[in-house]
Motif scaffolding. Sequence first.
Motif, PDB file in Angstrom:
ATOM      1  N   ASN A   1      38.525  28.064  47.785  1.00 44.37           N
ATOM      2  CA  ASN A   1      38.041  28.598  49.052  1.00 44.37           C
ATOM      3  C   ASN A   1      37.660  30.069  48.916  1.00 44.37           C
ATOM      4  O   ASN A   1      36.625  30.506  49.449  1.00 44.37           O
ATOM      5  CB  ASN A   1      39.107  28.430  50.131  1.00 44.37           C
ATOM      6  CG  ASN A   1      38.616  28.810  51.511  1.00 44.37           C
ATOM      7  OD1 ASN A   1      37.592  28.332  51.968  1.00 44.37           O
ATOM      8  ND2 ASN A   1      39.347  29.686  52.181  1.00 44.37           N
ATOM      9  N   ALA A   2      38.489  30.847  48.212  1.00 42.50           N
ATOM     10  CA  ALA A   2      38.187  32.260  48.008  1.00 42.50           C
ATOM     11  C   ALA A   2      36.894  32.422  47.203  1.00 42.50           C
ATOM     12  O   ALA A   2      36.070  33.308  47.491  1.00 42.50           O
ATOM     13  CB  ALA A   2      39.342  32.946  47.285  1.00 42.50           C
TER      14      ALA A   2
ATOM     15  N   LYS B   1      33.983  31.708  49.473  1.00 41.57           N
ATOM     16  CA  LYS B   1      33.756  32.830  50.373  1.00 41.57           C
ATOM     17  C   LYS B   1      33.001  33.956  49.676  1.00 41.57           C
ATOM     18  O   LYS B   1      32.102  34.574  50.266  1.00 41.57           O
ATOM     19  CB  LYS B   1      35.098  33.354  50.917  1.00 41.57           C
ATOM     20  CG  LYS B   1      35.710  32.478  51.996  1.00 41.57           C
ATOM     21  CD  LYS B   1      36.982  33.116  52.537  1.00 41.57           C
ATOM     22  CE  LYS B   1      37.561  32.291  53.672  1.00 41.57           C
ATOM     23  NZ  LYS B   1      38.813  32.899  54.218  1.00 41.57           N
ATOM     24  N   ARG B   2      33.355  34.228  48.417  1.00 41.81           N
ATOM     25  CA  ARG B   2      32.644  35.287  47.671  1.00 41.81           C
ATOM     26  C   ARG B   2      31.178  34.899  47.474  1.00 41.81           C
ATOM     27  O   ARG B   2      30.277  35.728  47.629  1.00 41.81           O
ATOM     28  CB  ARG B   2      33.330  35.518  46.319  1.00 41.81           C
ATOM     29  CG  ARG B   2      34.643  36.268  46.408  1.00 41.81           C
ATOM     30  CD  ARG B   2      35.112  36.712  45.024  1.00 41.81           C
ATOM     31  NE  ARG B   2      35.457  35.569  44.192  1.00 41.81           N
ATOM     32  CZ  ARG B   2      36.678  35.036  44.137  1.00 41.81           C
ATOM     33  NH1 ARG B   2      37.652  35.545  44.881  1.00 41.81           N
ATOM     34  NH2 ARG B   2      36.925  34.002  43.361  1.00 41.81           N
TER      35      ARG B   2
ATOM     36  N   SER C   1      29.371  35.173  50.765  1.00 47.84           N
ATOM     37  CA  SER C   1      29.137  36.572  51.107  1.00 47.84           C
ATOM     38  C   SER C   1      27.934  37.122  50.343  1.00 47.84           C
ATOM     39  O   SER C   1      27.096  37.846  50.911  1.00 47.84           O
ATOM     40  CB  SER C   1      30.386  37.396  50.790  1.00 47.84           C
ATOM     41  OG  SER C   1      30.170  38.757  51.059  1.00 47.84           O
TER      42      SER C   1
ATOM     43  N   THR D   1      29.890  37.721  61.488  1.00 48.79           N
ATOM     44  CA  THR D   1      31.240  38.282  61.524  1.00 48.79           C
ATOM     45  C   THR D   1      31.142  39.798  61.574  1.00 48.79           C
ATOM     46  O   THR D   1      30.080  40.373  61.295  1.00 48.79           O
ATOM     47  CB  THR D   1      32.035  37.862  60.282  1.00 48.79           C
ATOM     48  OG1 THR D   1      31.437  38.482  59.132  1.00 48.79           O
ATOM     49  CG2 THR D   1      32.047  36.345  60.107  1.00 48.79           C
TER      50      THR D   1
END
Length: 393
Positions: free
Chosen positions: A268-269, A272-273, A276, A305
């Motif tokens: 998940n991390a 996300k990177r 982004s 966001t």
Amino acid sequence: MKRETVKLYDLNSKLRTFQARVLECVPEKDRFLVILDRTAFFPEGGGQPSDRGVLNFANVLDVQEKDGIVYHTSDRSFQPGEMVSGGIDWPRRFGLMQQHSGEHIVSGLAHRLFGLDNVGFHMSETSLTVDLNGELSAEDLALIERLANRAVWQNLAVKVSYPSAQELGRIPYRSKKELTGRVRIVEFPGYDICACCGTHVERTGEIGAVKMLSSQRYKGGTRLTMACGGQALRDYGERVNSVSAVSALLSAKPAEIEQSVERVLRENADLKRRLSALRTEIFRLKAGAIAPGCGNILIFDDDLTPDELRRFALILSERCFATAAVFSGDDSKGYRYAVSDPANDARPYAKELSAAFSGRGGGPKELVQGSVSGLQKEIKLFFEQRAFRCRET
């Protein structure tokens, strides 16, 4: 002077029903305060909530004691001199007895092993908290839990006594304050001796189990959250159900859940990177469609966001060589924003927006962020009056 209520719960903590005579019944708002000549209802005290139950067909909603007299809050009235039959909510009372007794053993062990005092505790329907005046490690808590359950398995007889003042002076009992007069001592042999007015089990085996649920630093000490007996069983069942559900979702054996969750979090991390980076590239492409040095610019974009608002505003202000304002949201829920300027102070915008649209915001002079309540057309007009051009994305 009113006669003190005979406290049947002191004589027999397992008494569930009783008969008594009504001495007084005083209206209080939409309730009634009932005084009986004797009662098995335990009043709130010593960290233990009061009993609930019935008197004839009336519900007993609360029980308090003052100057030795027990007051029962009822939803119906009674006539003085009337005989009533009382019944306490036994499952609730027994659960509180399990909690209170388990708390004694845990507090006694913390005191004997580590010299810590119980400076407060609270019992609820689902768990109890104990505040100790010192810190305990995970290993310390595991030891206390193990020994507390050993006390349960030993099925020790719980002793209740009212020693004389001379005898009391020789007893190493725990108490939060200096006591005088008739003192009630509750002893769990080998584990705890404490001055206490609450109700307890007759033998430690009735506690069932003692389980530490969590701990945290609290006011320089340790706050423990624990469960005993039926509470511990319910908590265990809930955790088993949760583990089984997560196990099924991850297609992993229960013993492998931790590693599977760690893997999912890493994935998940990483996503996300990557997301982004893609969002930043999209912002650069959108900014690239704008002529360099175009001047102040206002843009509304969907579902950004706070971090994305900030990045987009910075990219736009570099492109237009002026002030860039980016908003995201809708007219009903409001808008979040970011305003950036590489050369001029952007902070006045936060102040003016907050005043005009009941908002809040702030930040360094290069970039401010916040939120406002208002219509999109009103926000556009605000910036048009300041020589901003609005662009659709």
